[in-house]
Design an enzyme around this catalytic site. Sequence first.
Site, PDB file in Angstrom:
ATOM      1  N   ASP A  56       0.755  -1.221   0.147  1.00  0.00           N
ATOM      2  CA  ASP A  56       0.085  -0.045  -0.092  1.00  0.00           C
ATOM      3  C   ASP A  56       1.035   1.291   0.216  1.00  0.00           C
ATOM      4  O   ASP A  56       2.001   1.354   0.389  1.00  0.00           O
ATOM      5  CB  ASP A  56      -0.913   0.010   1.111  1.00  0.00           C
ATOM      6  N   HIS A 203       3.692  -2.269   3.228  1.00  0.00           N
ATOM      7  CA  HIS A 203       3.670  -0.889   2.668  1.00  0.00           C
ATOM      8  C   HIS A 203       5.002  -0.885   1.971  1.00  0.00           C
ATOM      9  O   HIS A 203       6.177  -0.834   2.464  1.00  0.00           O
ATOM     10  CB  HIS A 203       3.442   0.083   3.662  1.00  0.00           C
TER      11      HIS A 203
HETATM   12 ZN   LIG Z   1      -2.780   3.298   2.987  1.00  0.00          ZN
END
Ligand SMILES: [Zn+2]
Length: 247
Positions: A56, A203
């Site tokens: 992400d 992430h």
């Molecule tokens: Zn996010």
Amino acid sequence: MKTKGGLLFTFVLLLTFFLPSEVSHAVIKERHEYERTGNVFWEAQTDEMLVALTFDDGPHPANTPELLDLLKKHNVHATFFVVGKWVDAYPELAHRIVDEGHEIANHTYSHNYDEQISKDTLMDEIEKTNVLLESELGFRPTFFRPVGGYYTDEIIEAAIDLNQDVLLWSWHQDPRDWAGPRMESIAAHILNGITPGDVILLHDGGGDREETLKAVDRIIPILKHRGYSFATASQLLHSNTPSPASS
Ligand SMILES: [Zn+2]
């Protein structure tokens, strides 16, 4: 006075009755209610030894190229939930993600943390990134992931109205890499909890992700050794999608 007092009492009673619903927050149903729509997923229900890596908050000018090199080295495909404003800043990275066989997905335009976001505002946020990806890459993504993993009726409806499927992540596969744990801890969290159909949350954007990258480098060979293959979100959740999972 008696009448006035009575009226006041009635008024206060009515306020007590109605105020909570007037100021009530967004409606959130049980997870299975959303899963029943067939458009909202946390993971895949499967016995197949398949899992999905999802990243992400990118694309990020330093982390994303390094991650793409790593995934190429291991011959694994992942899903990137990109933030529109970063695609605007680094469009070449969005191209590279897709060119190298990964799936690109929508993670809003501005990445604002707002659990109470209105349906209209969120639809603008989703659509702005869809339009951007379509103009850059020639197609709209299948999946949307809400910021912070927040889901409410409004958030789910906004996505579904825009023909997006919603993918959260397996609740036991969030090693909270954004909080800065060491790679050993990220890797152990993933490896200890892994089950077929898992959607793993990591992430590539939002800060220094060296520990995340090292953890990815460590877990892929171990999971392959255990018999797992890596799929994109579409491959994992829409098994009728005619593209084979990478090994
Ligand atoms: Zn996010």
